[in-house]
Design an enzyme around this catalytic site. Structure first.
Site, PDB file in Angstrom:
ATOM      1  N   ASP A 131      -4.955  -2.457   4.259  1.00  0.00           N
ATOM      2  CA  ASP A 131      -3.525  -2.436   4.767  1.00  0.00           C
ATOM      3  C   ASP A 131      -3.250  -4.070   4.940  1.00  0.00           C
ATOM      4  OD1 ASP A 131      -1.605  -0.631   7.023  1.00  0.00           O
ATOM      5  OD2 ASP A 131      -1.138  -2.348   5.899  1.00  0.00           O
TER       6      ASP A 131
HETATM    7  C1  GLC Z   1       1.957  -3.179   6.855  1.00  0.00           C
HETATM    8  C2  GLC Z   1       2.009  -1.566   6.567  1.00  0.00           C
HETATM    9  C3  GLC Z   1       1.627  -0.865   5.251  1.00  0.00           C
HETATM   10  C4  GLC Z   1       2.212  -1.749   4.251  1.00  0.00           C
HETATM   11  C5  GLC Z   1       1.740  -2.997   4.230  1.00  0.00           C
HETATM   12  C6  GLC Z   1       2.531  -4.044   3.287  1.00  0.00           C
HETATM   13  O1  GLC Z   1       1.583  -3.671   7.614  1.00  0.00           O
HETATM   14  O2  GLC Z   1       0.997  -0.966   7.485  1.00  0.00           O
HETATM   15  O3  GLC Z   1       2.090   0.541   5.294  1.00  0.00           O
HETATM   16  O4  GLC Z   1       2.203  -1.118   2.982  1.00  0.00           O
HETATM   17  O5  GLC Z   1       1.763  -3.683   5.592  1.00  0.00           O
HETATM   18  O6  GLC Z   1       4.069  -3.990   3.709  1.00  0.00           O
END
Ligand code: GLC
Length: 736
Positions: free
Chosen positions: A280
């Site tokens: 993440d």
């Molecule tokens: C965010 C989210 C994740 C997402 C990523 C890119 O923090 O937790 O679900 O895919 O970053 O945006």
């Protein structure tokens, strides 16, 4: 001062109009490479030609000075999400891969694109219980992702809704692992069919938002295996996604990004996952050596833990080897090259974005998701010649498609409830009057004079959604204090399941003004309706309904479409009946029971059961037949049930099958969802519907033997229109 401003403006525009790169491989550089084996061999060969720094460059998104600047200028200022070109190596002709979010639409847009098809949130589609609809939606999202020059979809989000206050409830499909697994699998299959690398997320146990970067989730092995992982297992084993996104949180004291047990032993060794793990974004891994040992392939979006220095030191200290680094790099490279080499069955030009059929599907999804919870002979509004329609509430004419976190997407327009209802009445010559509910007396007066009253209440991105804060230390401090420290920030978990006071006051004020009144809720999860639900004649969950939500709402309210949605979660009578939840916490235990399994087990009456939803017609269930009263562990339980539409309106009914474990030798839920279907029935029509359950799906996880075991015993079968036991036809079968 002027010079600084000029530099800032130039920097801004340079970062908005960033350099773009093709994500397809230039095959002329690799003329002899075609088969999967040849691609894997190529990946190994390319890695062998890389310098150590080039290898490490494959292990994170994009160089910090590029990725962070692009994100700052695009995401924070321009409200666009940029292409982060990960893994590009121009010397070796390796193209980059690019991630886009997208539970409700393609989030990353080509620089010439200003909008995409924006669907109702995933929770709304979960309420449709319509897996074939979800597949159609995901095909559209995949097509629009490819048209936007993206080839990895950071979707599906299939974290289980353990407590309705979770801020990102709107992004997932509900509380039940079986429903989640069916929707997750449908999503992966659709994305992958367009050469979009699917990346189910967030692996795993990310069901709390405001402490997500720090929280440690304690869970026992049975709960982990039987409750929080099955939907990931089904989605990954059957869908074979290219990637998996690891979660921010800890599980039993170990960050997911550092967990060899999660990312290698379970995901790869047990489940056979062959793709790559990406973190993440931002705080997905803290210790590069731990990440490599865990089997974490890519740190996103930029380079922090996976630095040349940290990894070289790890090698020098004998904690990891350069071969470990090679394996990590080959693990992602062989996967993404397969996609880069695979030809497309269709082209993905920009003009495939927002096709009329995509927009029509967005409206259909909203129509099929809405859940009618109460209807005392109000809906569909039938008053002929209704002259004055009142649409009241602070959200009645607000564009409200959900949070502005990673699941956001940019629609070309949003039909608000008021606009949708106005559109419906346009040709009927009726008067649709908007009132924002801020002045209760004028709202009451309007409601009393109107022929029909639609009260619009609920939430916006201020109240719930992904928790958008920049710095981790604030989250750490709040989790330690077990309360919010400083200002709240955007979205996040809800502190209460009640509607905002102004909404409850509005409902109270209007409840007795008109018996042709419906409360329409806009949101992404369960709410506590105790203060007012008995005072109003009709309640409709319209969710964050996407760009066409208002038109869909009108079609439901006026009976052009018969509501067919059913709750993908339970709504408790009292907030205290749910499992313990605190948005600000360092350690929390996730138990074996939540949702309907908890309420069944403790015999707690609920306000509205999992799987419940009303229709404008009625359905009668009869004649539950079980093909074989005795089955073996390798067979399927074949069931049929007769369902008749006993009303005068065509409709779609969601039939659910639960299996009961009353005779179990171990502690097990009273019943678990194990099959469902959605069927069309004309007035008076009766169909015999087949349902089947694999005996393998009756298993429980024995932590002593570390094996899935199927008990030899009599099982109950429950079939009907919701999880409410009283409504279900019952049967039983023996497993030998
Ligand atoms: C965010 C989210 C994740 C997402 C990523 C890119 O923090 O937790 O679900 O895919 O970053 O945006």
């Amino acid at each position: 001062m002027f010079v600084l401003l000029l530099i800032a403006v130039i920097t801004y525009y340079r970062n908005i109009n960033y350099k773009t790169y093709d994500i397809q491989v230039e095959k002329s550089y690799f003329p002899e490479v075609n088969t999967a084996a040849e691609i894997e061999a190529l990946a190994k060969n390319l890695v062998s030609e890389m310098t150590f720094e080039e290898k490490v460059d494959q292990m994170y998104g994009e160089k910090n000075h590029k990725s962070l600047r692009k994100l700052a200028n695009n995401f924070l200022i321009a409200k666009r999400f940029p292409h982060i070109y990960a893994g590009k190596n121009e010397r070796l002709h390796i193209p980059p891969w690019v991630l886009s979010d997208g539970p409700r639409g393609a989030r990353v847009m080509h620089q010439d694109v200003a909008a995409v098809t924006t669907f109702p949130v995933a929770m709304a589609r979960g309420a449709s219980w319509d897996v074939s609809l979800e597949k159609r939606i995901q095909h559209v999202i995949a097509i629009e992702m490819r048209a936007n020059k993206v080839n990895l979809g950071a979707t599906p989000c299939i974290n289980l809704l353990r407590h309705p206050a979770w801020g990102r409830a709107q992004e997932t499909y509900g509380e039940d692992p079986w429903l989640l697994g069916e929707f997750g699998l449908a999503t992966v299959k659709a994305l992958e069919s367009h050469n979009v690398m699917a990346s189910p997320k967030h692996f795993a146990l990310n069901s709390l938002e405001n402490s997500r970067w720090v929280v440690n989730v304690e869970v026992d092995e049975r709960t982990l295996r039987e409750v929080y992982l099955p939907h990931f297992k089904k989605t990954i084993q059957q869908g074979k996604p290219a990637a998996v996104m690891s979660a921010y949180n800890q599980i039993n004291g170990e960050y997911c990004g550092h967990s060899k047990r999660l990312l290698t032993d379970i995901l790869r060794t047990e489940w056979g996952f062959e793709g790559f793990v990406n973190t993440d974004w931002g705080y997905g891994v803290y210790d590069g050596v731990a990440g490599v040992k865990a089997g974490l392939n890519v740190e996103m979006p930029s380079q922090s833990a996976y630095s040349v220095k940290a990894l070289q030191e790890g090698i020098d200290a004998g904690k990891i080897t350069e071969q470990d680094i090679d394996d990590i790099v080959v693990g992602s490279l062989k996967t993404r090259l397969k996609y880069a080499f695979t030809g497309d069955e269709q082209q993905y030009p920009l003009d495939k974005i927002l096709l009329p059929e995509h927009i029509a599907l967005a409206r259909e999804a909203a129509e099929k998701s809405m859940v009618l919870l109460k209807n005392n002979s109000v809906l569909p509004f039938k008053k002929k010649g209704a002259k004055k329609i009142a649409v009241i509430g602070r959200l009645a004419d607000v564009e409200n498609t959900g949070d502005e976190g990673s699941s956001d997407s940019t629609p070309p327009y949003v039909i608000t409830p008021f606009q949708g209802i106005s559109n419906y009445h346009k040709t009927l010559g009726n008067q649709v009057i908007l009132n924002d509910g801020s002045d209760l007396e004028s709202a009451k007066k309007l409601a009393a004079e109107a022929d029909e009253v639609i009260v619009v209440v609920g939430y916006t991105r201020e109240d719930e959604g992904e928790y958008i804060i920049l710095f981790r230390d604030k989250m750490v401090a709040s989790a330690k204090a077990q309360k919010l420290i400083g200002s709240k920030g955007m979205g996040g978990d809800r502190d209460s399941l009640r509607l905002r006071p102004e909404d409850e006051q509005l409902i109270e004020a209007l409840a007795s003004t008109n018996d042709q009144l419906v409360v329409t809720y806009i949101g992404g999860s369960a709410i506590d309706m105790n203060p007012w639900q008995d005072k109003v004649p009709a309640i409709l969950f319209a969710w964050y309904g996407g760009m066409e939500g208002g038109n869909a709402l009108a079609n439901i309210l006026y009976g052009k479409v018969n509501p067919s949605g059913k709750l993908p979660f339970s709504i408790a009578k009292n907030e205290k009946d749910y499992p313990y939840f605190n948005p600000y916490i360092e350690n929390i235990s996730y138990g074996y029971y939540h949702g309907y399994t908890l309420f069944d087990k403790k015999n707690i009456e609920v306000a509205y059961p999992f799987g419940f939803g009303l229709s404008y017609t009625n359905y009668a269930y009869s004649n539950l037949q079980i093909a074989e009263p005795t089955v073996t562990a390798n067979s399927n339980i074949q069931v049929t049930i007769d369902i008749e539409n006993t009303g005068d309106m065509a409709g779609e009914e969601i039939v659910q099958l639960y299996v009961g474990f009353k005779n179990s030798a171990v502690d097990r839920p009273v019943k678990l969802l194990r099959a469902f279907d959605k069927i069309n029935l004309q007035p008076g029509e009766k169909k015999t519907i087949p349902l089947q359950v694999s005996a393998q799906d009756l298993a429980w996880y024995n932590p002593q033997t570390k094996k899935w075991e199927i008990e030899v015993m009599d099982y109950e079968l429950y079939v009907g229109g919701s999880s409410a036991t009283a409504e279900l036809l019952t049967g039983s079968f023996k497993l030998e």
